[in-house]
Scaffold this motif. Sequence first.
Motif, PDB file in Angstrom:
ATOM      1  N   ALA A 190      30.002  41.046  35.118  1.00  0.00           N
ATOM      2  CA  ALA A 190      31.301  41.928  34.755  1.00  0.00           C
ATOM      3  C   ALA A 190      31.022  42.025  33.322  1.00  0.00           C
ATOM      4  O   ALA A 190      31.295  43.181  32.723  1.00  0.00           O
ATOM      5  CB  ALA A 190      32.505  41.278  35.044  1.00  0.00           C
ATOM      6  N   TYR A 203      33.711  42.730  39.333  1.00  0.00           N
ATOM      7  CA  TYR A 203      34.842  42.185  38.975  1.00  0.00           C
ATOM      8  C   TYR A 203      35.313  42.028  40.482  1.00  0.00           C
ATOM      9  O   TYR A 203      35.942  40.808  40.643  1.00  0.00           O
ATOM     10  CB  TYR A 203      35.791  43.400  38.438  1.00  0.00           C
ATOM     11  N   CYS A 252      37.401  39.851  32.738  1.00  0.00           N
ATOM     12  CA  CYS A 252      37.590  39.194  34.245  1.00  0.00           C
ATOM     13  C   CYS A 252      39.080  38.905  34.239  1.00  0.00           C
ATOM     14  O   CYS A 252      39.485  37.789  34.136  1.00  0.00           O
ATOM     15  CB  CYS A 252      36.694  38.117  34.457  1.00  0.00           C
TER      16      CYS A 252
END
Length: 348
Positions: A190, A203, A252
């Motif tokens: 991510a 994600y 995140c």
Amino acid sequence: MADRTATGSGSGGSGEPESTGEYNRDQRYIGTRITADGRDGYPVEPGRYRLVVSRACPWANRAIIVRRLLGLEDVLSMGIAGPTHDERSWTFDLDPGGRDPVLGIERLQEAFFARQPGYERGITVPAIVDVPTGQVVTNDYAQITLDLSTQWRDHHRPGAPDLYPQALRTEIDEVNRLVFADVNNGVYRAGFATSQEAYEQAYHRLFDRLDWLSDRLEGQRYLVGDTITEVDVRLFTTLVRFDAVYHGHFKCNRQKLTEMPVLWAYARDLFGTPGFGDTIDFDHIKRHYYEVHRNINPTGIVPAGPDLSGWLEPHDRATLGGRPFGDGTPPPRPDETVPSAHTPRPPL
């Protein structure tokens, strides 16, 4: 952990973004093993090798935890690199004169070049160095901790836990595979993605797996069996960095760890377990990610938060049963300490 896409040197292998913007970790490590029978030319010998780590790095943090849980401090010395590095290598700037006191080198790169002149892959931690020759033996972080459990067994402390029990290895390996792909490496996929599509795929994989882990841990204290195993160590080193780094720095941000009740309690349970929280240096963790990854954080400003006091709050996980060390005992109070200003102090 710090990968070649960001810095030219790192702790978990180098990586390159594909044309799709997806980050792929280079997992070509020096795979020589240190074994009880010396099959690769490097037999287990007390005092012969030095484990080089950085407290900033989650992959190295695994080795720090396992070494402490197994009581290998007197047979495998440990050198600690500083939290930041440049394009060339991790450095021993924490030591007097900027040199490791055992290896006598300023940069970990020197040990890699001693083994393979002109070594072109990531100069990564953890790495184990053969002290007599000054050559790195291995930087294969996943195998290092398994070998500490299995090949160094004759040198474990009395009461050391079995972190890789034979009867549970198939299940441990499978859970490890999922945790690595979607969580340990998932935060990097991510954070280092260079396209919206690649980022969103990483994600969703990350949080889908965290939900799966939360469901698994809702009714059991540990991930596999009723004691701490290798897979708990591997998940912990990502969770403990989640709010401090991955939530913001790597985007995140569906939830913070503190907003995921089961995983937050599980992480606090491990943090308060001797051998886990006493290895964590939040100052080094934050300085590394925010200062080194200038492609993500160009200013190099290190956030002042988050508040760390919650790590010491009650977790109530003991009501699920389980015995952290099985029939063994906790490790003794460590001689290698993290500055008290860098982390909350779990009771020992």
